[in-house]
Motif scaffolding. Sequence first.
Motif, short mmCIF file in Angstrom:
data_model
loop_
_atom_site.label_atom_id
_atom_site.label_comp_id
_atom_site.label_asym_id
_atom_site.label_seq_id
_atom_site.Cartn_x
_atom_site.Cartn_y
_atom_site.Cartn_z
N GLN A 140 0.80 -1.18 0.02
CA GLN A 140 0.08 -0.16 0.01
C GLN A 140 0.96 1.20 0.05
O GLN A 140 0.54 2.26 -0.73
N ALA A 147 2.23 1.77 -3.42
CA ALA A 147 1.03 2.42 -4.45
C ALA A 147 0.76 3.73 -3.99
O ALA A 147 0.46 4.50 -5.03
N LEU A 148 1.03 4.21 -2.79
CA LEU A 148 0.79 5.63 -2.53
C LEU A 148 1.97 6.47 -3.13
O LEU A 148 1.42 7.49 -3.66
N ASP A 187 1.10 7.36 -6.73
CA ASP A 187 -0.05 7.81 -6.93
C ASP A 187 -1.26 6.85 -7.52
O ASP A 187 -2.31 7.30 -8.04
N GLU A 188 -1.22 5.63 -7.03
CA GLU A 188 -2.23 4.49 -7.11
C GLU A 188 -3.15 4.52 -6.18
O GLU A 188 -4.24 3.82 -6.30
N ARG A 189 -2.89 5.22 -5.02
CA ARG A 189 -3.89 5.23 -3.99
C ARG A 189 -3.77 6.55 -3.15
O ARG A 189 -2.72 7.10 -3.19
N GLU A 190 -4.81 6.94 -2.32
CA GLU A 190 -4.71 8.03 -1.61
C GLU A 190 -4.81 7.76 -0.02
O GLU A 190 -4.47 8.83 0.59
N ASN A 191 -4.80 6.80 0.31
CA ASN A 191 -4.84 6.25 1.73
C ASN A 191 -4.13 5.05 1.90
O ASN A 191 -3.90 4.42 1.03
N ASP A 215 -4.62 1.67 4.64
CA ASP A 215 -5.63 0.84 5.63
C ASP A 215 -5.06 1.15 6.97
O ASP A 215 -3.98 0.43 7.34
#
Length: 172
Positions: A110, A113-114, A117-121, A123
């Motif tokens: 994760q 990915a952050l 720029d593939e996710r914004e948060n 878990d």
Amino acid sequence: MQILEPQKFASWNEPIEMLYACHGKVKRFCRQLTILPDYLAKNGCNQAVKNDVQQILNYFNQSAPLHHDDEEKDFFPLLVKYVPEAQKDIDELERQHVTLHDSWTKLSEQLQALLKDERENIDVELINHFVSGYDKHIALEEPLFELGKQHLSESELREIGDIMSARRRVQS
């Protein structure tokens, strides 16, 4: 997002102090991880966050596995010669190393990915699981460091310090 605290400098001549120093970094990076979700929600993923996340990734991808090797290959086997009753805790710590690596694999996916720029948060439960795993781990492990200070000779400490240092030269 940076959390600064005074640093105690240790050298490989003091391998137990180096193990403690690694735990200091783990604690600092875990604190950064725990504040990351709220920070992202308020500020988004800016360059400062990406820089901090990259440092966290570097530490747990490179330094943490070396630290675990230091313990499993050098410190624990030597300690158990003098304190055989520590074996039960050592076995548990080695099981925890596997669990921590597995937790890190999921969390690092994760974080990567952050950065892309593939996710914004991230878990929050993954972070909490990872951080609480290290909290329990360090609480069980540091008393063994103290036993090492009591039972290992200066020459034995110097020897494992040399091995730990060499391990990092091989990795670089």
